[in-house]
Design a protein around this motif. Structure first.
Motif, PDB file in Angstrom:
ATOM      1  N   GLY A 196       0.801  -1.225   0.000  1.00 15.04           N
ATOM      2  CA  GLY A 196       0.000   0.000   0.000  1.00 15.04           C
ATOM      3  C   GLY A 196       0.829   1.268   0.000  1.00 15.04           C
ATOM      4  O   GLY A 196       0.350   2.329  -0.419  1.00 15.04           O
ATOM      5  N   SER A 197       2.062   1.213   0.460  1.00 12.02           N
ATOM      6  CA  SER A 197       2.927   2.399   0.476  1.00 12.02           C
ATOM      7  C   SER A 197       4.050   2.300  -0.552  1.00 12.02           C
ATOM      8  O   SER A 197       5.085   2.956  -0.419  1.00 12.02           O
ATOM      9  CB  SER A 197       3.520   2.593   1.877  1.00 12.02           C
ATOM     10  OG  SER A 197       4.329   1.480   2.230  1.00 12.02           O
ATOM     11  N   LEU A 198       3.855   1.473  -1.570  1.00 11.58           N
ATOM     12  CA  LEU A 198       4.872   1.269  -2.602  1.00 11.58           C
ATOM     13  C   LEU A 198       5.191   2.571  -3.329  1.00 11.58           C
ATOM     14  O   LEU A 198       4.308   3.274  -3.795  1.00 11.58           O
ATOM     15  CB  LEU A 198       4.379   0.225  -3.613  1.00 11.58           C
ATOM     16  CG  LEU A 198       5.242  -0.025  -4.849  1.00 11.58           C
ATOM     17  CD1 LEU A 198       6.560  -0.673  -4.452  1.00 11.58           C
ATOM     18  CD2 LEU A 198       4.502  -0.909  -5.846  1.00 11.58           C
ATOM     19  N   GLN A 199       6.490   2.907  -3.391  1.00 10.38           N
ATOM     20  CA  GLN A 199       6.970   4.062  -4.147  1.00 10.38           C
ATOM     21  C   GLN A 199       7.934   3.562  -5.209  1.00 10.38           C
ATOM     22  O   GLN A 199       8.885   2.849  -4.902  1.00 10.38           O
ATOM     23  CB  GLN A 199       7.686   5.060  -3.230  1.00 10.38           C
ATOM     24  CG  GLN A 199       6.791   5.708  -2.190  1.00 10.38           C
ATOM     25  CD  GLN A 199       7.556   6.659  -1.281  1.00 10.38           C
ATOM     26  OE1 GLN A 199       8.760   6.820  -1.419  1.00 10.38           O
ATOM     27  NE2 GLN A 199       6.851   7.287  -0.362  1.00 10.38           N
ATOM     28  N   LEU A 200       7.679   3.951  -6.451  1.00 16.80           N
ATOM     29  CA  LEU A 200       8.495   3.467  -7.558  1.00 16.80           C
ATOM     30  C   LEU A 200       9.475   4.536  -8.029  1.00 16.80           C
ATOM     31  O   LEU A 200       9.199   5.725  -7.946  1.00 16.80           O
ATOM     32  CB  LEU A 200       7.612   3.030  -8.721  1.00 16.80           C
ATOM     33  CG  LEU A 200       6.647   1.876  -8.439  1.00 16.80           C
ATOM     34  CD1 LEU A 200       5.780   1.605  -9.659  1.00 16.80           C
ATOM     35  CD2 LEU A 200       7.402   0.624  -8.043  1.00 16.80           C
ATOM     36  N   GLY A 201      10.590   4.110  -8.532  1.00 16.43           N
ATOM     37  CA  GLY A 201      11.605   5.014  -9.074  1.00 16.43           C
ATOM     38  C   GLY A 201      12.742   4.188  -9.645  1.00 16.43           C
ATOM     39  O   GLY A 201      12.744   2.959  -9.555  1.00 16.43           O
ATOM     40  N   LEU A 202      13.713   4.871 -10.236  1.00 20.23           N
ATOM     41  CA  LEU A 202      14.895   4.189 -10.740  1.00 20.23           C
ATOM     42  C   LEU A 202      16.087   4.590  -9.883  1.00 20.23           C
ATOM     43  O   LEU A 202      16.242   5.762  -9.545  1.00 20.23           O
ATOM     44  CB  LEU A 202      15.162   4.549 -12.205  1.00 20.23           C
ATOM     45  CG  LEU A 202      14.221   3.909 -13.216  1.00 20.23           C
ATOM     46  CD1 LEU A 202      14.561   4.387 -14.621  1.00 20.23           C
ATOM     47  CD2 LEU A 202      14.283   2.403 -13.151  1.00 20.23           C
ATOM     48  N   PRO A 248      17.954   2.486   1.999  1.00 20.91           N
ATOM     49  CA  PRO A 248      16.551   2.312   1.629  1.00 20.91           C
ATOM     50  C   PRO A 248      16.090   3.441   0.716  1.00 20.91           C
ATOM     51  O   PRO A 248      16.572   4.580   0.805  1.00 20.91           O
ATOM     52  CB  PRO A 248      15.823   2.353   2.978  1.00 20.91           C
ATOM     53  CG  PRO A 248      16.876   2.041   3.994  1.00 20.91           C
ATOM     54  CD  PRO A 248      18.145   2.608   3.457  1.00 20.91           C
ATOM     55  N   GLY A 249      15.155   3.143  -0.158  1.00 23.86           N
ATOM     56  CA  GLY A 249      14.638   4.151  -1.081  1.00 23.86           C
ATOM     57  C   GLY A 249      13.526   3.574  -1.925  1.00 23.86           C
ATOM     58  O   GLY A 249      13.033   2.467  -1.663  1.00 23.86           O
ATOM     59  N   PRO A 250      13.103   4.303  -2.958  1.00 23.67           N
ATOM     60  CA  PRO A 250      12.010   3.819  -3.823  1.00 23.67           C
ATOM     61  C   PRO A 250      12.351   2.475  -4.464  1.00 23.67           C
ATOM     62  O   PRO A 250      13.514   2.166  -4.720  1.00 23.67           O
ATOM     63  CB  PRO A 250      11.896   4.925  -4.885  1.00 23.67           C
ATOM     64  CG  PRO A 250      12.493   6.137  -4.254  1.00 23.67           C
ATOM     65  CD  PRO A 250      13.583   5.638  -3.369  1.00 23.67           C
ATOM     66  N   ILE A 251      11.321   1.705  -4.726  1.00 24.15           N
ATOM     67  CA  ILE A 251      11.494   0.401  -5.372  1.00 24.15           C
ATOM     68  C   ILE A 251      11.678   0.613  -6.882  1.00 24.15           C
ATOM     69  O   ILE A 251      11.021   1.460  -7.480  1.00 24.15           O
ATOM     70  CB  ILE A 251      10.259  -0.491  -5.114  1.00 24.15           C
ATOM     71  CG1 ILE A 251      10.039  -0.659  -3.595  1.00 24.15           C
ATOM     72  CG2 ILE A 251      10.415  -1.845  -5.780  1.00 24.15           C
ATOM     73  CD1 ILE A 251      11.220  -1.213  -2.846  1.00 24.15           C
TER      74      ILE A 251
END
Length: 744
Positions: free
Chosen positions: A389-395, A588-591
């Motif tokens: 539910g708190s998934l944040q996407l990025g590269l 840690p950071g965006p997935i």
């Protein structure tokens, strides 16, 4: 299918030398091709159809040669407290570094002087040198990398803080150590499972041969198809895992047939006909999932999927040809010592003992308490999926590197000296071909860009030689991965209609930050169609295999549970940082944006492996007259041990890549390993038998019209049994078989 594979297995048994030498020749041929191929260039990253890619293509068209394909580096200097980088002694050290970089390697294309190029921070405490190379980071020699590192060390000795970033400074990752960890774990699991070094060695040997052929072929064809390093990594990861597993199932079935009193050739034929059928269809589901990645329309992902699918095809063909040939050499040595003695004495049984094994006891428990097991499994996976539910996407970029690494420190210094948005500037490509006054149109675009919220600086560039295009650099106030920077990109794009109406200029936004935003959007848009395509095709395939509607439906729903739970675990570890040190998560950071769709593809294929291998034995027992509950127990008695071993091997292979040192590979390794744990041990070992026990005979229901319409692929070997019975009644003695028994 089973009858054809039965004949293929016996043919491979009789022509063992021909089969083995053929595969050895293919391995040598692929190896020669790989060794003679030129060093591959790292392919450019492209996202066809997106605005960022259109802008990039326009840049290449209107500014030919301006976009460098080579590697780059930034050497960032910070003066000691109370001093400035414009002080004479510090300036002299920087100039010396510039000269050393220019003379340090013939691969260097350009070194920018920070004092003449405006690369000095406002407070004059930070400067940076930009280095461009003639070749990609893949082609940089050790000498070039050492020259870059040495220049930084010399400046540090002078009392300056010096950090190096850019792709030229990234350490090369050698996946061989990860592969060795996976192979070592697989060897231990196989030795324990089989109790025979020969039986344990066969799957390892054939998997290594298959991966060797696959990776060598990828290397040989890398320049032809523009393949990158991650392409081979994925193919290795998947090829090694399924190669071991597919061979494991056939060797296990061969041992069971020997323990049942069959001759060597007959045991090979039956093992290939039954377990081989499951291998073929399991491999087909994996191939569908991997090839289906092409619907995302991102070349890098498509190439990764096709290369990995090729590795799976090789693994399947090896399992149904090379394994039977090697078993012809191994014969009774594929059995453990006790079973060999029992076979010689004529007292062996199919299970080696009448005592119920752990799989039998577990299946009986599930059949007795299906509702409780089902609830525990579903609720447990549901809890694991909560973090999604708190998934944040990025590269990932250098800002997601380890805090103590030099690239991360360089990134932070540039943010401190030039603003958070300096590490991710936006490039506005202005097409003024239809403008009445090109220069005034560019100036107007620059003025309007300055008025957007979140803009720190606007730096226009002169028109190109043709006078029909220009670039404007926009530096955001916030870091590249922030929501405010993403909003800024959308705001500029929304305003381009008014700009074009007023000035005739067409404005496109690109740059690494815009590319990342478009990439994430493409991933989100493609997820549902991809899921529908892959699950739909696999559902039809499983209907064909199991001749049931509810069993494939249950398989698909179980997969969704396991992949959501696995994604939840990835978020908890890589985004929230839970147990980060244990799993080598330095920052840690965006997935990674491609992670959800990538996991859907790969995990679905692997999940269907276990579904086919385990449920096929249940279907086989049910077709041969057992009641639904008894069929579940029979399937577990025959398949639970080997499916458990297969899952542990896959977990070991994937987990080996967690320590690769490359964030993307680490995340993929962890995600696949935890997904296999959830799917194999919770969904397939608990939820599946519980659902089948609750459904009873209805689990195998198929409408009559559909039953008549579907071809009978005979995965459970029913037609094979009829063929063998007819053959035995027509010819009680087989001269070829008798000669083989005499030779042994």
């Amino acid at each position: 299918m089973a009858t054809f594979l039965y004949k293929l297995g016996r043919m491979s048994f009789r022509r063992r030398w021909l089969v083995v030498l053929t595969w050895v020749a293919l391995l040598v041929l692929a190896g020669v091709g790989a060794s003679s191929a030129a060093t591959p260039k790292e392919p450019g990253f492209s996202i066809p159809g997106t605005e960022a890619q259109k802008a990039f293509d326009l840049l290449e068209e209107r500014f030919p040669g301006a976009i460098a394909d080579g590697a780059s580096a930034r050497i960032v200097f910070k003066a000691p407290d109370g001093q400035k980088m414009t002080d004479a002694k510090h300036k002299a050290e920087v100039n010396k570094t510039v000269a050393d970089l220019k003379s340090g390697s013939d691969q260097v294309s350009d070194v920018a002087d920070p004092y003449t190029g405006g690369a000095v921070s406002e407070d004059k405490t930070i400067v940076y040198i930009s280095v461009s190379y003639k070749v990609s980071s893949m082609e940089l020699t050790d000498k070039t990398r050492e020259a870059l590192t040495d220049t930084g060390e010399q400046a540090r000795d002078a009392g300056l803080q010096v950090e190096i970033g850019g792709d030229a400074a990234m350490a090369e990752v050698d996946p061989s150590s990860a592969e060795m960890v996976g192979i070592a774990i697989a060897a231990v699991v196989l030795a324990i499972t089989f109790g025979s070094l020969v039986a344990a060695g066969l799957p390892l040997l054939t998997a290594i041969i298959g991966v060797g052929i696959g990776i060598s072929s990828i290397t040989a064809l890398a320049n032809v198809f523009d393949l990158g390093t991650t392409t081979g990594t994925l193919a290795t990861m998947i090829g090694l895992a399924v190669g071991i597993d597919y061979a494991l199932f056939i060797v296990s079935r061969f041992r069971a047939e020997l323990a049942d009193g069959k001759s060597h050739e007959e045991a090979v034929g039956r093992a290939t006909g039954t377990a081989g059928s499951a291998v073929v269809f399991a491999g087909l589901t994996v191939v569908i999932a991997l090839v289906g990645l092409a619907v995302v329309n991102i070349p890098m992902l498509t190439k990764m999927g096709f290369a990995a699918a090729g590795a799976v095809v090789i693994a399947v063909v090896i399992a149904i040809t090379l394994i039977p040939a090697l078993l012809a050499f191994a014969k009774d040595r594929a059995l453990g010592r006790k079973l060999r003695k029992a076979r010689k004495a004529g007292t062996a049984t199919a299970h080696g003992s009448d005592k119920p094994n752990m799989g039998t006891r577990w299946a009986r428990l599930v059949v007795r308490r299906p509702i409780a097991v089902l609830l525990v499994g579903v609720v447990g996976l549901g809890i694991a999926a909560v973090p999604v539910g708190s998934l944040q996407l990025g590269l990932p970029d250098e800002g997601s590197s380890a805090p103590e690494s030099s690239p991360r420190k360089a990134y932070d210094l540039l943010s401190d000296g030039f603003g958070p948005g300096f590490n991710g500037p936006l490039t506005l490509v202005v097409d003024v071909k239809k403008s009445e006054n090109a220069q005034s149109a560019v100036d107007e675009v620059a003025k309007r860009a300055e008025k957007f919220d979140g803009v720190a600086a606007v730096i226009p560039a002169p028109l190109n030689k043709a006078g029909d295009a220009a670039t404007i650099t926009v530096v955001p106030k916030d870091r590249p991965s922030s929501v405010k920077t993403e909003d800024l990109v959308h705001d500029i794009r929304e305003a381009r209609g008014a700009i074009e109406t007023d000035t005739g200029a067409k404005v496109l936004v690109t740059g690494a930050t815009a590319m990342n935003i478009d990439f994430s959007q493409r991933m989100n848009d493609a997820l549902v169609p991809y899921l529908a395509l892959v699950v739909g095709l696999a559902f039809l395939l499983l209907v064909l295999v199991f001749r049931s509607i509810l069993v494939p439906l249950k398989a698909a729903l179980g997969f969704l549970l396991s992949v959501l739970a696995a994604l939840g675990a990835v978020v908890a570890v890589f985004q929230w940082g839970w147990l980060g040190e244990l799993f080598n998560v330095e920052q840690p950071g965006p997935i990674m944006s491609m992670m959800p769709i990538f996991m859907v593809g790969v995990v679905f294929g692997l999940a269907m492996d276990y579904e086919v291998f385990l449920v096929t034995r249940m279907r086989e027992a049910y077709v041969h007259g057992e009641r639904p509950g008894e069929a579940v127990v029979t399937g577990f008695r025959h398949g639970a041990r080997v499916v458990t071993a297969a899952a542990l091997i896959m977990v070991g292979v994937f987990a080996g890549f967690i320590g690769s040192g490359e964030q993307m590979v680490t995340m993929i390794g962890f995600g696949l390993a935890i997904a296999v744990i959830f799917d194999a041990f919770v969904v397939r070992m608990a939820i599946v038998p519980a659902v089948l026990a609750l459904l009873g005979h209805k689990a195998w229901w198929l409408p009559r019209w559909l039953d008549r319409a579907l071809p009978n692929v005979d995965v459970e070997g029913e037609q094979l049994q009829k063929h063998l019975a007819a053959t035995e009644s027509a010819a009680p003695g087989d001269p070829d078989e008798d000669r083989e028994l005499v030779r042994t």
